[in-house]
Design a protein around this motif. Structure first.
Motif, PDB file in Angstrom:
ATOM      1  N   LYS A 298     -56.114  -0.128  36.792  1.00 37.22           N
ATOM      2  CA  LYS A 298     -55.462   0.111  37.948  1.00 37.22           C
ATOM      3  C   LYS A 298     -54.361  -1.355  36.156  1.00 37.22           C
ATOM      4  CE  LYS A 298     -54.574  -0.318  42.329  1.00 37.22           C
ATOM      5  NZ  LYS A 298     -55.660   0.399  42.674  1.00 37.22           N
ATOM      6  N   ASP A 299     -54.639  -2.573  35.396  1.00 35.60           N
ATOM      7  CA  ASP A 299     -53.475  -2.856  35.082  1.00 35.60           C
ATOM      8  C   ASP A 299     -53.740  -2.284  33.696  1.00 35.60           C
ATOM      9  OD1 ASP A 299     -53.895  -5.088  36.903  1.00 35.60           O
ATOM     10  OD2 ASP A 299     -55.085  -5.941  35.662  1.00 35.60           O
ATOM     11  N   GLU A 300     -54.324  -1.569  32.719  1.00 35.25           N
ATOM     12  CA  GLU A 300     -54.323  -1.107  31.251  1.00 35.25           C
ATOM     13  C   GLU A 300     -53.980   0.826  31.828  1.00 35.25           C
ATOM     14  OE1 GLU A 300     -57.654  -2.282  29.670  1.00 35.25           O
ATOM     15  OE2 GLU A 300     -56.473  -4.390  29.136  1.00 35.25           O
ATOM     16  N   GLY A 301     -54.521   1.808  32.622  1.00 38.73           N
ATOM     17  CA  GLY A 301     -54.561   2.996  32.595  1.00 38.73           C
ATOM     18  C   GLY A 301     -52.934   3.609  33.006  1.00 38.73           C
ATOM     19  N   ILE A 302     -52.952   3.427  34.423  1.00 38.79           N
ATOM     20  CA  ILE A 302     -52.027   4.481  35.632  1.00 38.79           C
ATOM     21  C   ILE A 302     -51.448   3.028  35.938  1.00 38.79           C
ATOM     22  CG2 ILE A 302     -53.742   5.210  36.905  1.00 38.79           C
ATOM     23  CD1 ILE A 302     -53.088   3.305  39.190  1.00 38.79           C
ATOM     24  N   ILE A 303     -50.422   4.457  35.915  1.00 34.51           N
ATOM     25  CA  ILE A 303     -48.373   3.654  36.351  1.00 34.51           C
ATOM     26  C   ILE A 303     -48.756   4.217  37.623  1.00 34.51           C
ATOM     27  CG2 ILE A 303     -45.897   3.767  35.906  1.00 34.51           C
ATOM     28  CD1 ILE A 303     -47.030   4.336  33.012  1.00 34.51           C
TER      29      ILE A 303
ATOM     30  N   ARG B  96     -54.620  12.759  30.341  1.00 29.38           N
ATOM     31  CA  ARG B  96     -53.693  12.011  29.406  1.00 29.38           C
ATOM     32  C   ARG B  96     -53.754  13.161  28.625  1.00 29.38           C
ATOM     33  NH1 ARG B  96     -52.249   6.800  30.029  1.00 29.38           N
ATOM     34  NH2 ARG B  96     -50.867   6.847  32.761  1.00 29.38           N
ATOM     35  N   TRP B  97     -54.970  12.652  27.787  1.00 24.82           N
ATOM     36  CA  TRP B  97     -55.658  12.680  26.105  1.00 24.82           C
ATOM     37  C   TRP B  97     -56.212  14.385  25.866  1.00 24.82           C
ATOM     38  CZ3 TRP B  97     -52.888   9.217  24.718  1.00 24.82           C
ATOM     39  CH2 TRP B  97     -52.924   8.292  25.525  1.00 24.82           C
TER      40      TRP B  97
ATOM     41  N   GLU C 122     -46.501  12.377  35.689  1.00 28.04           N
ATOM     42  CA  GLU C 122     -45.571  12.392  34.311  1.00 28.04           C
ATOM     43  C   GLU C 122     -47.232  11.047  33.952  1.00 28.04           C
ATOM     44  OE1 GLU C 122     -42.580   9.102  35.927  1.00 28.04           O
ATOM     45  OE2 GLU C 122     -41.529  11.146  36.880  1.00 28.04           O
TER      46      GLU C 122
ATOM     47  N   ARG D 283     -46.027  14.747  25.949  1.00 27.93           N
ATOM     48  CA  ARG D 283     -45.102  15.534  26.570  1.00 27.93           C
ATOM     49  C   ARG D 283     -44.444  15.553  24.915  1.00 27.93           C
ATOM     50  NH1 ARG D 283     -42.558  10.967  30.085  1.00 27.93           N
ATOM     51  NH2 ARG D 283     -43.098  12.548  31.598  1.00 27.93           N
TER      52      ARG D 283
ATOM     53  N   LEU E 125     -57.524   6.555  23.247  1.00 26.26           N
ATOM     54  CA  LEU E 125     -57.940   5.310  24.010  1.00 26.26           C
ATOM     55  C   LEU E 125     -57.883   5.394  25.563  1.00 26.26           C
ATOM     56  CD1 LEU E 125     -59.572   3.025  24.542  1.00 26.26           C
ATOM     57  CD2 LEU E 125     -57.471   1.420  24.814  1.00 26.26           C
TER      58      LEU E 125
ATOM     59  N   VAL F 280     -46.799   3.801  40.154  1.00 22.13           N
ATOM     60  CA  VAL F 280     -45.613   4.323  40.979  1.00 22.13           C
ATOM     61  C   VAL F 280     -45.044   5.426  40.839  1.00 22.13           C
ATOM     62  CG1 VAL F 280     -44.919   1.639  41.926  1.00 22.13           C
ATOM     63  CG2 VAL F 280     -43.577   3.089  39.351  1.00 22.13           C
ATOM     64  N   ARG F 281     -45.415   6.101  39.521  1.00 20.18           N
ATOM     65  CA  ARG F 281     -45.525   7.159  39.352  1.00 20.18           C
ATOM     66  C   ARG F 281     -46.126   8.172  39.377  1.00 20.18           C
ATOM     67  NH1 ARG F 281     -40.025   6.260  39.065  1.00 20.18           N
ATOM     68  NH2 ARG F 281     -40.407   8.659  37.762  1.00 20.18           N
TER      69      ARG F 281
ATOM     70  N   ILE G 138     -47.748  11.296  29.667  1.00 21.07           N
ATOM     71  CA  ILE G 138     -46.616  10.545  29.283  1.00 21.07           C
ATOM     72  C   ILE G 138     -46.912  10.975  27.942  1.00 21.07           C
ATOM     73  CG2 ILE G 138     -48.369   9.010  29.574  1.00 21.07           C
ATOM     74  CD1 ILE G 138     -46.690   6.653  30.047  1.00 21.07           C
TER      75      ILE G 138
ATOM     76  N   PRO H 104     -50.749   1.388  18.938  1.00 21.95           N
ATOM     77  CA  PRO H 104     -51.489   2.428  19.948  1.00 21.95           C
ATOM     78  C   PRO H 104     -50.353   3.816  19.913  1.00 21.95           C
ATOM     79  CG  PRO H 104     -51.689   0.608  21.665  1.00 21.95           C
ATOM     80  CD  PRO H 104     -50.568   0.051  19.851  1.00 21.95           C
TER      81      PRO H 104
END
Ligand SMILES: Nc1ncnc2c1ncn2[C@@H]1O[C@H](COP(=O)(O)OP(=O)(O)OP(=O)(O)O)[C@@H](O)[C@H]1O
Ligand SMILES: [Mg+2]
Lengths: 325, 512
Positions: free
Chosen positions: B353-358, B424-425, B365, B372, B347, B360-361, B369, B337
């Motif tokens: 939930k499992d592949e997109g966001i973090i 993000r993109w 951020e 930056r 992408l 706890v941050r 991600i 990636p």
């Protein structure tokens, strides 16, 4: 009427306390502990004891900085205690055989770094979990430390080496300065660099981090290599303090470091790693140990207390996580 | 005549007595009023729809109902009695079960074990497997044919797992069953099965609460519907014949949206993406594709057709077996990636939930991600000022509902999390944007905005590939539709030649 205003007051107070607790709960606990001990334990609040306390936590403090990164990324490292022993012995042997202190120090750091690198590669590339990998590595490296040293302490003949661990600057022993410098370096790394942020992202959600373009394997390898190098350096400093490299030192050190971090609010499931908290965690551990020594509590009881502290730390972590969900 | 009809209608409504009642429910989080003074009733034996924009407070209400959150103020009545739930067990004991999108099943355990978790039958202290399978079988007969109680949960599809979750609720004697966006990852056949079960639950007198962003489902299955906006209840309609799609949308977003897709034709430029014979384990034959600048290509297929696999291969997230990719006529060897992003391909993954966001941050951020790296000083030090500027501009542009850029993303509503991933993109300099189910769990108003965003990106000369299981959406948004079936490319259909029937005929298995 009176009761109503009182209720309001309590509510505001609660709210204030709650936010204070959430932002800096451990710091407040520590300050409370510190004040109580200063009042009730004789000799606790003296310059001499404060310096001694700081010196006693300097090793844990240094290694806690790199452990913080391992924990932040969702892993941990049990092999640091063996690396400390191994690198101390290595440094001693290299100094004795080459006569060069610099070579000895470098050999200790690089030796630890190579072990960390191996840890990192196995965890990142072979995808074996950190518990098993570092547990196995701990055994191997401990064995190596005994093999290299022939099973007994390696005395160091060159007294100039002892400066590193025993001299003072401005009245403060060198290991404390080193630890403070590490706090600053790793604080900056965590909060002000992409390396730190990427580490936290990996710990928060490894798959999301990968799909967002973070080179997960590389970061993990860096984390463990730094961890190994730091443990190696700590081993060198310890050897300097003890004027010898000892293969059977530091048993239980890895868990002390992890406990300190978790006590300071570093999440065991990754993604959350307040550096100020970790420092406070280190201080809490050291302070309790120090107070117990001052109060002449026998060593056997101290083990029990340390175990309890670890349990409490993990419990707090659990509660926080439940709250997060 | 009309009057007497209305009278009868009132009679019917009066006859359906309220079973569950929310009274002035309020819930606040630091900086957010998630629910404000919400009151409404759910009748016995009825399906009650909840709709509203992302962040309107629907999921929060269910979490209060299930005991996961405690309301700041207000009350819940069940069957006329006031209830006070401090945890999910309290709610379960009172006959309330909430089925969330992320199911709470244990993948390594069997169907029977999961169904009876917490109250497994025992005989003289030991697990009574026979009895357990008997109970499970009885439950399964109603919910799912062809599933044996010995199967492990991990062998089941998402739709089947959901059925097991319903079974768990029924074994707890739940009288109120609430669903939070249950259909968003189901195949159309699974949706039909879910409808069937919900109808049966209703006939048995259960009260069902049903949250969805798919308007047609409200008309398919609900007897009543309550509309939320910004944490407030706007209105409850107890007569579905008195409302239509436009009225509901208007109540939801506070304005009318004439044409949700608002498609506008574009001219297409040169080829921006050229894929030749791409092959990987998720596909059953090599795949070739070209996308032009300004072109929006929609991928349609049934669940499991290989669309996500294709995107992941292209993006380097999965190992390719063979194939070459050109971006702007330059051959690029995308093996990860991070390489894809450097070549200008991004992408938005399917599973937020499992592949997109973090989770706890923070929002900040999560948005910064990747982007930056363009702001960095000396390649490693953050430029926090520029990151903040970038983040704040996208929070504003995409209207992300968050109290601040420092809020944990896990605390945002589902739709707003999706916007964070898009943001993000958008700051990256991308040539090709891959979007996997970009509007899943997103409200109508925001969908419309996301489509417009896609058109704007296309106008700027980017190529867009999007995967969607929502056929009207694919037909409404794409310039060209590629149909996949069983890991194979089947057909490419131009927008003007496409219709529901044509696309479906390509997508369905041949023997049907
Ligand atoms: N634990 C929490 N902490 C802080 N804010 C929260 C929390 N949970 C929800 N919120 C906020 O409450 C509001 C309502 O969120 P909720 O999840 O109920 O929306 P929703 O209607 O379900 O939206 P969606 O359709 O996007 O799922 C949002 O602004 C959200 O950010
Ligand atoms: Mg929701």
């Amino acid at each position: 009427m009176v009761s109503k205003t009182m209720k309001l007051n309590i509510k505001i107070n609660n709210k204030f306390l709650k936010s204070l607790w959430e932002s800096s709960g451990m710091i407040i606990i520590y300050l409370g502990l510190f004040i109580v001990l200063s009042i009730f334990v004789p000799y606790f609040f003296t310059v001499r004891n404060m310096v001694g306390l700081a010196l006693s936590v300097s090793m844990v403090g240094m290694v806690a900085m790199t452990m913080l990164f391992a924990l932040a990324s969702g892993d941990f490292d049990l092999s640091v205690e063996a690396i400390v022993a191994f690198s101390g012995v290595t440094a001693a042997m290299v100094i004795n055989s080459t006569g060069s202190i610099l070579f000895g120090i470098i050999a200790g750091i690089i030796g630890g770094g190579v072990i960390g690198l191996l840890n990192g590669i196995i965890i990142a590339k072979a995808k074996i979990n950190a518990l098993i990998t570092t547990l196995a590595m701990m055994q191997i490296v401990h064995g190596l430390a005994f093999i290299v040293s022939g099973g007994s302490a390696v005395g160091i003949s060159d007294a100039r080496f002892f400066v590193l661990g025993n001299s003072r600057m401005l009245g403060i022993p060198n290991p404390i300065w080193i630890t403070i410098i590490m706090f600053i370096i790793f604080g900056v790394l965590l909060n002000r660099t992409t390396y730190g942020k990427n580490t936290l992202a990996i710990g928060g959600n490894i798959e999301a981090a990968r799909l967002a373009g973070i080179n997960v394997d590389r970061i993990k390898i860096i984390i463990f290599t730094l961890q190994g190098s730091m443990a190696g350096f700590a081993g060198v400093v310890l050897a300097s303090r003890m004027t010898s490299g000892q293969p059977n030192t530091s048993v239980g050190f890895s868990l002390d470091v992890i406990s300190a971090c978790v006590l300071g609010g570093v999440s065991l499931s990754g993604g959350i790693a307040p550096i100020a908290g970790a420092i406070v965690g280190v201080l809490i551990m050291g302070t309790i140990q120090n107070a117990m020594n001052l109060m002449n509590i026998p060593a056997f009881y101290q083990y029990v207390v340390r175990g309890l502290i670890l349990l409490i730390a993990v419990l707090i972590d659990q509660l926080k996580q439940r709250k997060r969900n | 005549m009309l009057q007497s009809f209305m009278y009868i209608q009132q009679e019917i409504n009066a006859f359906m007595k309220p079973y569950l009642e929310f009274k002035s429910v309020r819930k606040t989080f630091p900086g957010v009023v998630a629910l404000n003074d919400v009151s409404f009733q759910v009748a016995e034996g009825s399906v009650h729809g909840l709709i509203g924009e992302n962040g309107a407070g629907k999921s929060t209400l269910l979490k209060i109902l299930s005991g996961a959150y405690y309301p700041t103020s207000g009350e819940i009545f069940i069957d006329g009695k006031i209830k006070d739930f401090h945890n999910t067990k309290d709610a379960l004991d009172a006959g309330v079960a909430v089925i969330y999108q992320e199911l709470n099943l244990i993948p390594e355990m069997t169907v029977a074990e999961n169904l009876l978790l917490g109250h497994m039958p025992t005989k003289s202290g030991f697990l009574d497997r026979k009895e357990m399978n008997k109970i499970a079988e009885g439950e399964l007969k109603f919910l799912l044919e062809n599933i044996s109680p010995d199967m492990k949960i991990k062998e089941l599809s998402i739709g089947q797992r959901q059925m097991i979750e319903i079974g768990k609720a029924l074994l707890h004697n739940a009288r109120i069953i609430a669903f939070d966006e249950p259909t968003s990852s189901l195949s159309s056949r699974e949706i039909k099965q879910l409808y069937k079960i919900i109808k049966e639950l209703k006939d048995k007198g259960h009260s069902v609460i049903y949250i969805t962003h798919r308007m047609e489902e409200i008309f398919d299955i609900c007897d009543e519907v309550t509309v939320f906006r910004d944490g407030e209840k706007i209105e409850t309609f107890s007569d579905m014949t008195a409302v239509d799609h436009d009225i509901l949308v208007n109540k939801m977003v506070g304005r009318s949206i004439e044409d949700i897709y608002s498609y506008r034709p574009r001219t297409h430029g040169e080829v921006v993406l050229d894929v030749k014979d791409l092959m990987g384990t998720g596909l059953s034959e090599p795949f070739s594709l070209t996308v032009r600048k300004g072109e929006i290509v929609g991928f349609f297929g049934l669940v499991g057709a290989g669309r996500t696999e294709f995107l992941k291969l292209l993006y380097g997230a999965e190992k390719k077996v063979s194939g070459t990719t050109f971006i702007n006529n330059k051959e690029v060897n995308i093996l990860s990636p991070s390489k894809a992003i450097k070549e200008g391909m991004a992408l938005c993954p399917e599973d937020r939930k499992d592949e997109g966001i973090i989770a706890v941050r923070s929002v900040d951020e999560n948005i910064s991600i990747s982007v930056r790296r363009h702001f960095n000083k000396f390649g490693i030090f953050l430029d926090r000022k520029k990151e903040t500027e970038n983040t704040n501009s996208f929070i504003k542009k995409l209207d992300i509902k968050t109290p601040s850029k420092d809020q944990m993303v896990g605390n945002l509503s589902g739709g707003n999390q999706q916007k964070v991933i898009l943001a993000r993109w958008l700051g990256e300099n991308i040539n090709v944007l891959l979007m996997d189910e970009p509007t899943r769990g997103i409200d109508v108003g925001t969908k419309n905005e996301i489509y417009k965003l896609m058109y704007n990106l296309a106008d700027e000369g980017k190529g867009i590939i999007f995967v969607s299981s929502d056929l009207p959406e694919v037909l409404g948004v794409a310039d060209r539709i590629i149909v996949m079936r069983e890991g194979k490319f089947v057909e490419s259909v131009d927008r003007d030649d496409a219709s529901q029937e044509i696309i479906l005929s390509h997508a369905l298995p041949i023997n049907n």
